[in-house]
Design a protein around this motif. Structure first.
Motif, PDB file in Angstrom:
ATOM      1  N   SER A   3     -33.921 -45.522 -42.034  1.00 11.88           N
ATOM      2  CA  SER A   3     -34.322 -45.927 -43.375  1.00 11.88           C
ATOM      3  C   SER A   3     -35.589 -45.224 -43.842  1.00 11.88           C
ATOM      4  N   THR A   4     -36.212 -44.439 -42.966  1.00  7.52           N
ATOM      5  CA  THR A   4     -37.420 -43.718 -43.360  1.00  7.52           C
ATOM      6  C   THR A   4     -37.302 -42.254 -42.935  1.00  7.52           C
ATOM      7  N   ALA A   5     -38.167 -41.445 -43.500  1.00  8.00           N
ATOM      8  CA  ALA A   5     -38.185 -40.021 -43.159  1.00  8.00           C
ATOM      9  C   ALA A   5     -38.514 -39.812 -41.684  1.00  8.00           C
ATOM     10  N   SER A   6     -39.422 -40.625 -41.132  1.00  5.21           N
ATOM     11  CA  SER A   6     -39.779 -40.485 -39.719  1.00  5.21           C
ATOM     12  C   SER A   6     -38.598 -40.819 -38.811  1.00  5.21           C
ATOM     13  N   GLU A   7     -37.842 -41.853 -39.170  1.00  9.74           N
ATOM     14  CA  GLU A   7     -36.660 -42.211 -38.373  1.00  9.74           C
ATOM     15  C   GLU A   7     -35.611 -41.102 -38.425  1.00  9.74           C
ATOM     16  N   LEU A   8     -35.410 -40.509 -39.604  1.00 10.25           N
ATOM     17  CA  LEU A   8     -34.457 -39.408 -39.724  1.00 10.25           C
ATOM     18  C   LEU A   8     -34.935 -38.203 -38.922  1.00 10.25           C
ATOM     19  N   ALA A   9     -36.220 -37.896 -38.970  1.00  5.96           N
ATOM     20  CA  ALA A   9     -36.762 -36.769 -38.201  1.00  5.96           C
ATOM     21  C   ALA A   9     -36.522 -36.981 -36.709  1.00  5.96           C
ATOM     22  N   GLY A  10     -36.808 -38.171 -36.204  1.00  4.17           N
ATOM     23  CA  GLY A  10     -36.593 -38.469 -34.793  1.00  4.17           C
ATOM     24  C   GLY A  10     -35.131 -38.370 -34.406  1.00  4.17           C
ATOM     25  N   TRP A  11     -34.248 -38.856 -35.257  1.00  2.83           N
ATOM     26  CA  TRP A  11     -32.806 -38.819 -34.992  1.00  2.83           C
ATOM     27  C   TRP A  11     -32.306 -37.376 -34.945  1.00  2.83           C
ATOM     28  N   LEU A  12     -32.721 -36.565 -35.909  1.00  2.00           N
ATOM     29  CA  LEU A  12     -32.314 -35.156 -35.923  1.00  2.00           C
ATOM     30  C   LEU A  12     -32.816 -34.422 -34.683  1.00  2.00           C
ATOM     31  N   ALA A  13     -34.054 -34.677 -34.307  1.00  2.00           N
ATOM     32  CA  ALA A  13     -34.621 -34.027 -33.128  1.00  2.00           C
ATOM     33  C   ALA A  13     -33.868 -34.441 -31.866  1.00  2.00           C
TER      34      ALA A  13
END
Length: 174
Positions: A3-13
């Protein structure tokens, strides 16, 4: 849940298989981009902006999550992240698939990277179903010509993605 940009960044990484390298690349890159390998954790399916918009609207009415999408506003393209292994089927729908052996330049969701925007279709940490995306791609190709597209040669035409966020409560991350 994403739900946040940080969560998406972590998921992509995490999906890349080398979390630290991805974060290092995003930090070291002056333009905030990292190259992620396709074909193991996900494939990227590229649509023209108008066809991608029509496929997205079709997916909204289907059962199942819509994974993260990457919108390139300058090239007027959208990439859906989907489960790997379906590239032959998806290519038969006349869309481009970045799969095994391919790489996708991915902007850091935590910062504004010019022409790119991440769009979250649903908050689940899941990818778009490739079979459903195929059906949506076929449906998008059969839509009325010009439906959601700018007339040829029209300068300053507004992208259908600009208004879809309001209409469907889609979350746009920069």
């Amino acid at each position: 849940m994403i739900s946040t940009a940080s969560e998406l960044a972590g998921w992509l990484a995490e999906m890349s298989g080398d979390r630290e390298r991805v974060f290092d690349d995003w930090r070291a890159s002056g333009c905030g981009m990292a190259m992620l390998p396709a074909g193991t954790s996900w494939d990227a399916v590229r649509f023209s902006e108008a066809s991608g918009y029509r496929a997205y609207v079709d997916l909204l009415h289907a059962v199942g999550p819509i994974g993260p999408m990457l919108w390139d506003s300058r090239c007027r393209q959208v990439y859906f992240l989907t489960s790997p292994g379906w590239s032959d089927l998806l290519r038969s729908a006349k869309v481009r698939v970045v799969s095994r052996g391919g790489w996708l330049a991915v902007p850091d969701p935590r910062r504004h990277v010019g022409r790119f925007a991440w769009i979250l279709g649903s908050p689940e940490k899941r990818l778009t179903c490739p079979g459903r995306l195929y059906l949506s791609a076929v449906q998008a190709r059969s839509a009325a010509p010009g439906d959601g597209e700018c007339p040829s040669g029209t300068a300053g035409c507004v992208s259908p993605w600009v208004s879809v966020a309001t209409r469907y409560q889609m979350k746009r991350i920069f």
